[in-house]
Design a protein around this motif. Structure first.
Motif, mmCIF file in Angstrom:
data_model
loop_
_atom_site.group_PDB
_atom_site.id
_atom_site.type_symbol
_atom_site.label_atom_id
_atom_site.label_comp_id
_atom_site.label_asym_id
_atom_site.label_seq_id
_atom_site.Cartn_x
_atom_site.Cartn_y
_atom_site.Cartn_z
ATOM 1 N N ARG A 1 38.306 58.276 41.796
ATOM 2 C CA ARG A 1 38.289 57.776 40.835
ATOM 3 C C ARG A 1 38.372 56.077 41.049
ATOM 4 O O ARG A 1 39.665 55.519 41.188
ATOM 5 N N PHE A 2 37.593 55.362 41.149
ATOM 6 C CA PHE A 2 38.076 54.148 40.882
ATOM 7 C C PHE A 2 37.877 52.876 40.118
ATOM 8 O O PHE A 2 37.075 53.177 38.976
ATOM 9 N N ARG A 3 38.533 51.967 40.572
ATOM 10 C CA ARG A 3 38.516 50.742 39.155
ATOM 11 C C ARG A 3 39.502 49.229 40.276
ATOM 12 O O ARG A 3 40.661 49.227 41.515
ATOM 13 N N MET A 4 38.618 48.550 40.147
ATOM 14 C CA MET A 4 38.650 46.749 40.435
ATOM 15 C C MET A 4 39.188 46.460 38.606
ATOM 16 O O MET A 4 38.231 46.468 37.534
ATOM 17 N N THR A 5 40.566 46.507 38.571
ATOM 18 C CA THR A 5 41.343 45.666 37.569
ATOM 19 C C THR A 5 41.433 43.916 36.759
ATOM 20 O O THR A 5 40.205 43.452 38.212
ATOM 21 N N ARG A 6 41.401 44.023 35.499
ATOM 22 C CA ARG A 6 40.620 42.726 35.071
ATOM 23 C C ARG A 6 41.106 41.755 35.642
ATOM 24 O O ARG A 6 42.339 41.939 36.517
ATOM 25 N N LYS A 7 40.550 40.944 35.751
ATOM 26 C CA LYS A 7 40.423 39.812 36.419
ATOM 27 C C LYS A 7 39.689 38.144 35.773
ATOM 28 O O LYS A 7 38.540 38.875 34.980
ATOM 29 N N THR A 8 39.818 37.234 35.795
ATOM 30 C CA THR A 8 39.734 36.157 35.201
ATOM 31 C C THR A 8 39.078 35.432 36.703
ATOM 32 O O THR A 8 40.204 34.819 38.448
ATOM 33 N N ALA A 9 38.716 33.960 36.405
ATOM 34 C CA ALA A 9 38.531 33.243 37.440
ATOM 35 C C ALA A 9 39.173 32.218 37.981
ATOM 36 O O ALA A 9 38.851 31.859 39.338
ATOM 37 N N VAL A 10 39.654 31.346 37.398
ATOM 38 C CA VAL A 10 40.625 30.367 37.417
ATOM 39 C C VAL A 10 39.957 28.972 38.190
ATOM 40 O O VAL A 10 40.331 29.191 39.137
ATOM 41 N N ALA A 11 38.806 28.533 37.978
ATOM 42 C CA ALA A 11 38.149 27.152 38.151
ATOM 43 C C ALA A 11 39.142 26.426 38.268
ATOM 44 O O ALA A 11 40.175 26.174 37.454
ATOM 45 N N THR B 1 39.517 32.569 28.203
ATOM 46 C CA THR B 1 38.486 32.108 29.098
ATOM 47 C C THR B 1 37.372 33.739 29.924
ATOM 48 O O THR B 1 38.847 34.753 29.165
ATOM 49 N N SER B 2 36.494 33.849 29.905
ATOM 50 C CA SER B 2 35.694 35.191 30.155
ATOM 51 C C SER B 2 36.566 35.898 31.276
ATOM 52 O O SER B 2 37.084 35.098 32.359
ATOM 53 N N GLN B 3 36.648 36.587 31.534
ATOM 54 C CA GLN B 3 37.199 37.843 32.335
ATOM 55 C C GLN B 3 36.631 38.819 33.109
ATOM 56 O O GLN B 3 34.923 38.882 32.762
ATOM 57 N N ALA B 4 36.866 39.666 33.795
ATOM 58 C CA ALA B 4 35.359 40.484 34.462
ATOM 59 C C ALA B 4 36.011 41.599 35.253
ATOM 60 O O ALA B 4 37.350 42.483 35.613
ATOM 61 N N PHE B 5 35.142 42.255 35.607
ATOM 62 C CA PHE B 5 35.391 43.969 36.357
ATOM 63 C C PHE B 5 36.784 44.730 35.318
ATOM 64 O O PHE B 5 35.880 44.790 34.112
ATOM 65 N N ASP B 6 37.309 45.809 35.997
ATOM 66 C CA ASP B 6 37.628 46.555 34.145
ATOM 67 C C ASP B 6 36.381 47.847 34.462
ATOM 68 O O ASP B 6 36.500 47.997 33.078
ATOM 69 N N GLU B 7 36.175 47.935 35.334
ATOM 70 C CA GLU B 7 35.571 49.655 35.184
ATOM 71 C C GLU B 7 36.048 50.534 35.467
ATOM 72 O O GLU B 7 36.988 50.517 36.840
ATOM 73 N N LEU B 8 35.731 51.770 35.094
ATOM 74 C CA LEU B 8 36.407 52.539 35.628
ATOM 75 C C LEU B 8 35.258 53.453 36.190
ATOM 76 O O LEU B 8 34.549 54.175 35.420
ATOM 77 N N THR C 1 34.745 40.161 28.322
ATOM 78 C CA THR C 1 34.394 40.301 29.617
ATOM 79 C C THR C 1 33.198 39.378 29.948
ATOM 80 O O THR C 1 32.045 38.903 29.532
ATOM 81 N N GLY C 2 32.197 38.843 31.317
ATOM 82 C CA GLY C 2 31.654 37.589 31.434
ATOM 83 C C GLY C 2 30.690 38.026 32.892
ATOM 84 O O GLY C 2 32.009 38.356 33.397
ATOM 85 N N PRO C 3 30.285 37.323 32.893
ATOM 86 C CA PRO C 3 29.732 36.913 34.646
ATOM 87 C C PRO C 3 30.922 36.044 35.499
ATOM 88 O O PRO C 3 31.299 35.696 35.037
ATOM 89 N N TYR C 4 31.091 36.685 36.601
ATOM 90 C CA TYR C 4 31.761 36.702 37.451
ATOM 91 C C TYR C 4 31.836 36.547 39.007
ATOM 92 O O TYR C 4 30.679 37.617 38.867
ATOM 93 N N ARG C 5 31.601 36.329 39.485
ATOM 94 C CA ARG C 5 30.821 35.921 40.871
ATOM 95 C C ARG C 5 30.985 37.146 41.950
ATOM 96 O O ARG C 5 31.061 38.164 42.154
ATOM 97 N N GLY C 6 29.640 37.494 42.010
ATOM 98 C CA GLY C 6 29.105 38.719 42.117
ATOM 99 C C GLY C 6 28.907 40.103 41.477
ATOM 100 O O GLY C 6 28.341 40.678 41.180
ATOM 101 N N VAL C 7 29.198 39.767 39.473
ATOM 102 C CA VAL C 7 29.034 40.072 38.873
ATOM 103 C C VAL C 7 28.746 42.019 39.036
ATOM 104 O O VAL C 7 26.966 42.440 39.486
ATOM 105 N N GLY C 8 29.586 42.461 38.808
ATOM 106 C CA GLY C 8 29.024 44.532 38.633
ATOM 107 C C GLY C 8 29.151 44.603 40.257
ATOM 108 O O GLY C 8 29.663 45.777 40.321
ATOM 109 N N ARG C 9 28.655 43.679 40.837
ATOM 110 C CA ARG C 9 28.538 44.114 42.683
ATOM 111 C C ARG C 9 29.913 44.760 43.422
ATOM 112 O O ARG C 9 30.554 44.847 44.746
#
Lengths: 799, 159
Positions: A192-202, A294-301, A369-377
């Motif tokens: 049961r894999f999860r990368m928790t929510r993150k954000t880009a911090v430019a 700002t848009s965030q990323a990941f957060d899929e279970l 959530t929105g695009p973040y380097r790598g998007v989904g992958r």
């Protein structure tokens, strides 16, 4: 033989050379121009009152004594501006999808903590922030489900009632008979894999400055966007202004990593306000606003299972994924972008006949959530690569040998994945071998085993992946997003002085495209690097401007530059042939000098340009051609960029801190334009991947409040947490596109979390725990070990 | 708010301005003096983008008030070199590709300028530790470390 008599293919090329960046001097001298560095006379500043509620109806907004603050010009909520702008609608062709309307300020309800509600406009940011203190918003709190497992339920409170559900994304990929494959499997591993929510911090926060030109009745938006062309197109429709009266410019931009590539409420807001107030209006996000809006990323279970035969062949993969997309579907990418890619890329670079992957994307009261380097992958690779190493361990096979058996082999390309992605020929196997060779894998294993005998917690982890880069119109059309990402235009013009301007729709924000695209043009056109000015990041440059995202700019921008340069070169040589009275086939151009193979005659590009444009009579009217070309490149499909990462980590048994001892990347990005820049992209992306693996996490508590309010809470890697990275470039067969380039800017972020998770799992394997959640912080390691200990298993020393 | 008149030396020039006591040094440099090379990344003293030298030592200009530097000498990125004649630290960053988007770069250049004057910088570990007060999101630091290693070697041991 003089230099210009070398046959063309033997000449030194700019492409492939470590050329120092032309954008550097201005940036190093403090002469860069980022949006906040511009302050036209009369600029007004916006400060925003943001929601402190995750989900609530707005009952009343009381501005109190806010207007008593000196310098305050205006205070607006949505009711003051909604007649002057239309919402942005992020359409998609996905069945069952709901496109949330995106407004500049909250309308009726707030749906996440941090959503902008009231805008104060003042002569200074200090005054605007002072006024915010006086504003009181009365809310009627509404029920909400902050976790995706709750929000997905049928009886969950709805965030957008019009949608009738929180589940606005549903997609399933199927191939073969996955249930039969699992029945036949000798080994099944699951997690049961999860990368928790993150954000880009430019490092540059989002920054917007809109200027209204009353004389021309036109608007210019200066934006820190990574996609100024896309922003122009949507704002044109929202503001009802044609492209001739709306220009969107991204000047120097301080990083994006995907997160600045979407349309933001504040971007819409400054445009409306500048037109309304007829003065320049600026909004500069602070870091708290960046972390909360700002848009965030990941957060899929990701619940996934892998079926493997007794001899280690992958035969089936099942996944059920719930993606937490936040409160809105982001424009233009939609909430489907990240979520759907998690399941479409899950099978990775492996042969996989039987697959079933399902995603549900659910609305929750969190920033979109929105695009973040790598998007989904990053998430799909983390899940898949953990499963691969778990299966190898179960079968007592070496994880390298296990991958070797299952990675698509050279003779199997083009390979159609279970989700329908076509991998063109790329160095899947060679990257695995390259990483192992560079790291001296066998020696590393011996080192690890020796360290374990001393009681140290040392582990090795790998991650192999492929990504689809440089996509053309055939792929770009598929999701039905309201944009074209599949073509790119280059306009090259030689002016009467012989200077060359090359204009693009892409938009560089750290990638060094001013340098690399000029390198491509030098080789194709035969001019000098210093004679070229590359212009980008301005919607006025080419008809269909776009931006830089999705690892596309080298492939599409480089391809378009190649095509345009070839056309211009043809025109230069035809003019020179006439002027020099030579056969055009005998002429070539290099370093801006046109020479003939049949004589000692030469002409400079400057002389030819002068003859064409200013010396009337030298070239007959019917033969005279402007030395310009505009070419659009469409690679139609896309090209695979592949890589293997290898990490060795050591965990401190007392603090549970993870230290990376060795890091190797082997990657195939096709033809390399500038090795210095490619290495820099790998370093930077791996560093961000290390952040995702070990540090970075946006946490919302059960009350829907964002816990990380500063960079002291949201930790990003610093120089002391990132190791040196060894890089192996493997140039297998070049892809079948114009330049032979593959996109590579995102990759490091895809491979690093998985490789580190595998290394940490390997280091902790003797304790019977396995990493399924990232970042794997010291606290998470402590929790894993404590749970084991509570279950009655004493902690042992490694064997 | 009672405004205060201050006189500050910046890159060898003297400036006298009247400011609110709450004005940040970063805002003073950027807005009052239009020296926009100093960037603001977090406004809470973590990221280091706004680093300048105050009487020769690095400080966060976002955590310093303009009135605090009355009578002091400030060095900013604008004083380190010209676009066509970069200073040595700037040149080393360019040579080693120690910058990408360039936003954190002025802060790094100023921090490294201070480190070269005061820090032993004898090993990569020391260099990385010393640089850990500045965040770069693009480069992964390796090329910055390479630039600093070369600068430290040129400088030799601190005396």
């Amino acid at each position: 033989m003089t230099d210009h008599q070398h046959p063309a293919e033997l000449r030194p090329k700019m492409v492939g050379t470590r050329v120092k960046r032309t954008e550097d001097p201005r940036l190093l001298a403090g002469m860069g121009q980022y949006v906040d560095d511009m302050s036209p006379a009369g600029t007004l500043h916006v400060a925003l009152r943001r929601s402190d509620q995750p989900h609530a109806r707005i009952l009343k907004i009381d501005v109190g004594e806010a207007f008593s603050v000196p310098g305050v010009v205006a205070i607006y909520d949505i009711s003051d501006i909604e007649g002057e702008i239309k919402p942005a609608i992020p359409t998609s062709r996905l069945p069952g999808y709901y496109a949330t309307p995106n407004w500049p300020l909250a309308r009726g309800k707030v749906r996440y903590v941090g959503e902008p509600v009231v805008a104060v406009v003042a002569e200074s940011r200090y005054a605007a922030e002072d006024a915010l203190e006086h504003i009181n918003i009365q809310y009627d709190p509404l029920p909400f489900a902050i976790r995706q497992v709750d929000a997905v339920k049928d009886d969950a409170p709805l965030l957008h009632e019009e949608a009738g559900t929180n589940t606005i994304i549903r997609r399933e990929f199927k191939r073969g008979d996955v249930d039969a494959a699992f029945e036949e499997a000798a080994v099944i591993v699951k997690g049961r894999f999860r990368m928790t929510r993150k954000t880009a911090v430019a490092m540059e926060n989002r920054s917007y400055l809109a200027e209204w030109d009353g004389r021309k009745q036109s608007l210019t938006l200066h934006t820190s966007s990574g996609s100024p062309g896309i922003i122009r197109d949507v704002l044109s429709s929202c503001l009802d202004l044609p492209g001739t009266r709306l220009r969107v410019v991204a000047p120097d931009v301080g990083g994006s990593f995907g997160a600045k590539g979407s349309l933001y409420p504040e971007e819409m807001l400054v445009c409306v306000l500048a037109r309304k107030l007829k003065r320049p209006v600026k909004f500069i996000s602070d870091r708290l606003e960046d972390l909360s809006a700002t848009s965030q990323a990941f957060d899929e279970l990701i619940e996934a299972e892998l079926a493997v035969t007794s001899n280690g062949m992958l035969i089936g993969l099942k996944a059920d994924v719930i993606g937490d997309v936040g409160a809105y579907s982001i424009y233009p990418w939609t909430a489907a972008l990240e979520t759907v890619q998690v399941v479409s890329f899950l099978p990775g670079p492996y042969r996989m006949e039987h697959y079933r992957g399902r995603i549900r994307g659910v609305l929750t009261p969190k920033p979109p959530t929105g695009p973040y380097r790598g998007v989904g992958r990053p998430s799909s690779t983390f899940a898949m690569e953990r499963l691969v190493e778990m299966a190898a361990r179960e079968l007592n096979m070496d994880p390298v040998e296990f991958r070797r058996k299952n990675l698509v082999r050279a003779e199997e390309f083009p390979y159609r994945t279970a989700s329908g992605i076509i991998w063109d020929k790329s160095a899947f196997q060679e990257c695995l071998e390259g990483a192992c060779e560079k790291a001296d894998y066998a020696a590393l294993v011996r080192q690890r085993d020796a360290a374990r005998r001393e009681g140290r917690w040392v582990g090795i982890g790998l991650a192999s992946y492929a990504e689809l880069t440089g996509i053309g119109s055939r792929i770009s059309v598929a999701p039905g997003m309201p944009i074209n990402t599949g073509t790119e235009t280059s306009k090259i013009e030689i002016d009467a002085t012989g200077a060359i301007t090359a204009s693009f729709g892409i938009s560089s924000h750290g990638q060094g495209l001013e340098t690399t695209l000029a390198q491509v043009i030098v080789d194709e056109l035969g001019c000098k690097l210093e004679d070229i000015q590359v212009r980008h990041g301005d919607s006025a440059l080419v008809p269909m401007s776009s931006g830089t995202y999705a690892s596309r700019s080298a492939v599409l921008g480089g391809g378009a530059a190649t095509l345009a340069a070839r056309v211009v070169k043809g025109k230069v040589l035809r003019a020179a042939a006439f002027l020099m009275e030579q056969n055009v086939d005998d002429l070539d151009i290099r370093d801006g000098i046109i020479a003939s193979r049949q004589s000692n005659l030469t002409m400079t590009l400057k002389e030819v340009a002068s003859a064409v444009y200013t010396q009337m009579g030298r070239i007959p009217r019917e033969q005279r051609e402007d030395l310009t070309a505009s070419e659009t490149y469409d690679p139609y499909l896309g090209t695979a960029c592949s890589s293997t990462h290898l990490a060795m980590v050591e965990i401190d048994p007392e603090t549970y801190g993870v230290e990376i001892r060795r890091y190797v990347v082997a990657e195939d990005c096709g033809k390399i334009i500038n090795p210095m820049i490619v290495d820099g992209q790998v370093h930077g992306a791996v560093a961000q991947g290390i952040g995702a693996a070990l540090l970075e996490e946006i946490i919302h508590d059960d009350n829907g409040q964002a816990v990380a309010a500063s960079l002291a809470d949201y930790l990003v890697p610093v120089a002391g947490t990132v190791p040196n990275i060894s890089i192996v470039h493997i140039e297998a067969d070049l892809p079948n596109n114009v330049g032979g380039f593959r996109g590579m800017g995102e990759g490091g972020t895809i491979g690093a979390p998985a490789a580190i998770a595998n290394a940490v799992s390997d280091a902790l394997a003797h304790l019977g725990v396995s990493v399924e959640t990232l970042p794997i912080t010291p606290e998470r390691i402590f929790q894993l070990l404590r749970d084991k200990a509570l279950a009655g298993q004493p902690i042992q020393t490694p064997t | 708010m009672v405004e205060k008149t201050i006189t500050v030396g910046v890159n060898g020039m003297s400036y006298t301005r009247t400011v609110e006591p709450r004005m940040l040094l970063s805002d003073f440099l950027r807005q009052e003096l239009t020296l926009t090379g100093t960037h603001v990344g977090c406004e809470h003293g973590v990221c280091g983008a706004c680093t300048v030298l105050l009487d020769g030592r690095s400080v966060r200009s976002c955590l310093t008030l303009a009135v605090q530097v009355d009578g002091s000498e400030i060095e900013t990125i604008e004083g380190q070199g010209e676009i066509d004649r970069l200073g040595r630290v700037q040149e080393a960053f360019r040579q080693h590709h120690g910058l990408q988007c360039g936003f954190c770069t002025p802060g790094f250049i100023m921090a490294v300028t201070d480190l070269l004057r005061h820090h032993p910088l004898e090993s990569d570990e020391q260099i990385r530790e010393a640089l850990s007060g500045n965040i770069c999101r693009c480069t992964g630091y390796e090329n910055i470390v390479n630039a600093v290693r070369e600068l430290a070697r040129e400088r030799g041991p601190l005396t």
